[in-house]
Design a protein around this motif. Structure first.
Motif, mmCIF file in Angstrom:
data_model
loop_
_atom_site.group_PDB
_atom_site.id
_atom_site.type_symbol
_atom_site.label_atom_id
_atom_site.label_comp_id
_atom_site.label_asym_id
_atom_site.label_seq_id
_atom_site.Cartn_x
_atom_site.Cartn_y
_atom_site.Cartn_z
ATOM 1 N N UNK A 172 0.841 -1.188 0.000
ATOM 2 C CA UNK A 172 0.000 0.000 0.000
ATOM 3 C C UNK A 172 0.879 1.243 0.000
ATOM 4 N N UNK A 173 0.540 2.178 -0.882
ATOM 5 C CA UNK A 173 1.245 3.457 -0.937
ATOM 6 C C UNK A 173 0.243 4.568 -0.635
ATOM 7 N N UNK A 174 0.559 5.383 0.342
ATOM 8 C CA UNK A 174 -0.251 6.543 0.666
ATOM 9 C C UNK A 174 0.383 7.763 0.003
ATOM 10 N N UNK A 175 -0.415 8.511 -0.744
ATOM 11 C CA UNK A 175 0.073 9.709 -1.419
ATOM 12 C C UNK A 175 -0.541 10.923 -0.732
ATOM 13 N N UNK A 176 0.301 11.864 -0.315
ATOM 14 C CA UNK A 176 -0.227 13.082 0.318
ATOM 15 C C UNK A 176 0.705 14.254 0.028
ATOM 16 N N UNK A 177 0.234 15.458 0.275
ATOM 17 C CA UNK A 177 1.069 16.633 0.088
ATOM 18 C C UNK A 177 2.262 16.573 1.038
ATOM 19 N N UNK A 178 3.383 17.130 0.611
ATOM 20 C CA UNK A 178 4.613 17.026 1.401
ATOM 21 C C UNK A 178 4.445 17.578 2.810
ATOM 22 N N UNK A 179 3.633 18.616 2.973
ATOM 23 C CA UNK A 179 3.449 19.212 4.294
ATOM 24 C C UNK A 179 2.628 18.322 5.224
ATOM 25 N N UNK A 180 1.947 17.312 4.661
ATOM 26 C CA UNK A 180 1.081 16.451 5.469
ATOM 27 C C UNK A 180 1.675 15.079 5.750
ATOM 28 N N UNK A 182 4.085 13.902 7.804
ATOM 29 C CA UNK A 182 4.231 13.507 9.221
ATOM 30 C C UNK A 182 2.891 13.149 9.833
ATOM 31 N N UNK A 183 1.880 13.970 9.586
ATOM 32 C CA UNK A 183 0.542 13.687 10.125
ATOM 33 C C UNK A 183 -0.027 12.396 9.542
ATOM 34 N N UNK A 184 0.186 12.174 8.242
ATOM 35 C CA UNK A 184 -0.327 10.964 7.589
ATOM 36 C C UNK A 184 0.294 9.710 8.188
ATOM 37 N N UNK A 185 1.584 9.750 8.469
ATOM 38 C CA UNK A 185 2.257 8.582 9.045
ATOM 39 C C UNK A 185 1.644 8.203 10.394
ATOM 40 N N UNK A 186 1.377 9.193 11.219
ATOM 41 C CA UNK A 186 0.799 8.913 12.534
ATOM 42 C C UNK A 186 -0.630 8.372 12.419
ATOM 43 N N UNK A 245 4.727 5.769 2.379
ATOM 44 C CA UNK A 245 4.159 7.111 2.198
ATOM 45 C C UNK A 245 5.058 7.891 1.249
ATOM 46 N N UNK A 246 4.456 8.479 0.234
ATOM 47 C CA UNK A 246 5.198 9.305 -0.721
ATOM 48 C C UNK A 246 4.446 10.607 -0.925
ATOM 49 N N UNK A 247 5.186 11.672 -1.121
ATOM 50 C CA UNK A 247 4.491 12.954 -1.305
ATOM 51 C C UNK A 247 4.028 13.109 -2.758
ATOM 52 N N UNK A 248 2.960 13.823 -2.888
ATOM 53 C CA UNK A 248 2.259 14.037 -4.160
ATOM 54 C C UNK A 248 3.208 14.564 -5.235
ATOM 55 N N UNK A 249 4.011 15.567 -4.844
ATOM 56 C CA UNK A 249 4.878 16.231 -5.812
ATOM 57 C C UNK A 249 5.916 15.265 -6.397
ATOM 58 N N UNK A 250 6.469 14.422 -5.545
ATOM 59 C CA UNK A 250 7.471 13.452 -6.007
ATOM 60 C C UNK A 250 6.845 12.445 -6.965
ATOM 61 N N UNK A 251 5.664 11.929 -6.608
ATOM 62 C CA UNK A 251 5.006 10.947 -7.467
ATOM 63 C C UNK A 251 4.659 11.550 -8.822
ATOM 64 N N UNK A 286 8.912 6.855 2.638
ATOM 65 C CA UNK A 286 8.916 6.337 4.003
ATOM 66 C C UNK A 286 8.258 4.961 3.970
ATOM 67 N N UNK A 287 8.882 3.991 4.636
ATOM 68 C CA UNK A 287 8.340 2.634 4.689
ATOM 69 C C UNK A 287 8.092 2.261 6.142
#
Length: 201
Positions: free
Chosen positions: A19-27, A29-33, A81-87, A115-116
């Motif tokens: 599973x890969x979670x995609x979110x904005x780079x600023x989010x 840390x919050x997404x991981x928790x 977890x990967x940030x939107x911009x990188x993907x 992040x894994x």
């Protein structure tokens, strides 16, 4: 220690849920928790936390399936977890990287270092080759319109500019040995070819 003997190398031979979670780079840390909370609520764990439990759970799951029942436990979790911009940038780079690779004879390579989730969130020792993931297994779910459009346009560009044989060869060239062995299975080979050809539609 020899890479082939590391516990992670043994455990990752087991089936798991990727599973890969995609979110904005600023989010990020919050997404991981939040993800850790959701995993715990649903009794989903990475294989590394308790390898012996992982092996036991997989044996139980296989036994349930063989007897025709729905397993009560989940497969081990392989979450990233990967940030939107990188993907977005990686998808933008894929056609050019494959074109350069085919012309030069070098292996196509786009490193990705998300992040894994192991015993905690971390960057793994080795980067993934996004070329492999994108061509072989990448399956979107609930993308926003902009990211979905980029995904579809990248797939269409690949299918219009390269033959199915070219793209299949790219997968084989960058695949780890375990995937190369799987692709000797005619059903899996056919499924990959169908996947690539579906991008032309």
């Amino acid at each position: 220690m020899d890479d082939e003997l590391k516990p992670r190398k043994i455990i990752n031979r087991l089936p798991d849920i990727d599973m890969w979670m995609v979110c904005n780079s600023k989010d990020v840390s919050e997404a991981k928790e939040k993800l850790i909370g959701l995993f715990n609520e649903n009794k989903m764990y990475p294989s590394d936390i308790n390898p012996m439990r992982t092996i036991s759970d997989v044996e139980e799951i296989v036994d349930y399936i063989k007897r025709g029942y729905m397993p009560e436990k989940n497969l081990p979790l392989d979450a990233h977890v990967i940030d939107y911009e990188t993907l977005y940038s990686l998808m933008d780079d894929i056609p050019k990287e494959i074109e350069t690779s085919l012309k030069s004879g070098k292996l196509p390579y786009l490193p990705i270092h998300p992040y894994s989730y192991r015993k905690k969130w971390q960057h793994d020792d080795m980067a993934y080759n996004f070329i492999m993931d994108f061509l072989y297994t990448f399956t979107e779910f609930n993308f926003d319109d902009e990211l979905q459009e980029k995904l579809e346009s990248t797939r269409k560009e690949l299918s219009n500019n390269f033959s199915t044989d070219d793209l299949y060869s790219c997968v084989v060239s960058v695949a780890p040995d375990a995937v190369k062995r799987r692709l000797k299975n005619k059903v899996l080979e056919k499924r990959l070819i169908e996947r690539i050809e579906s991008w032309k539609k």
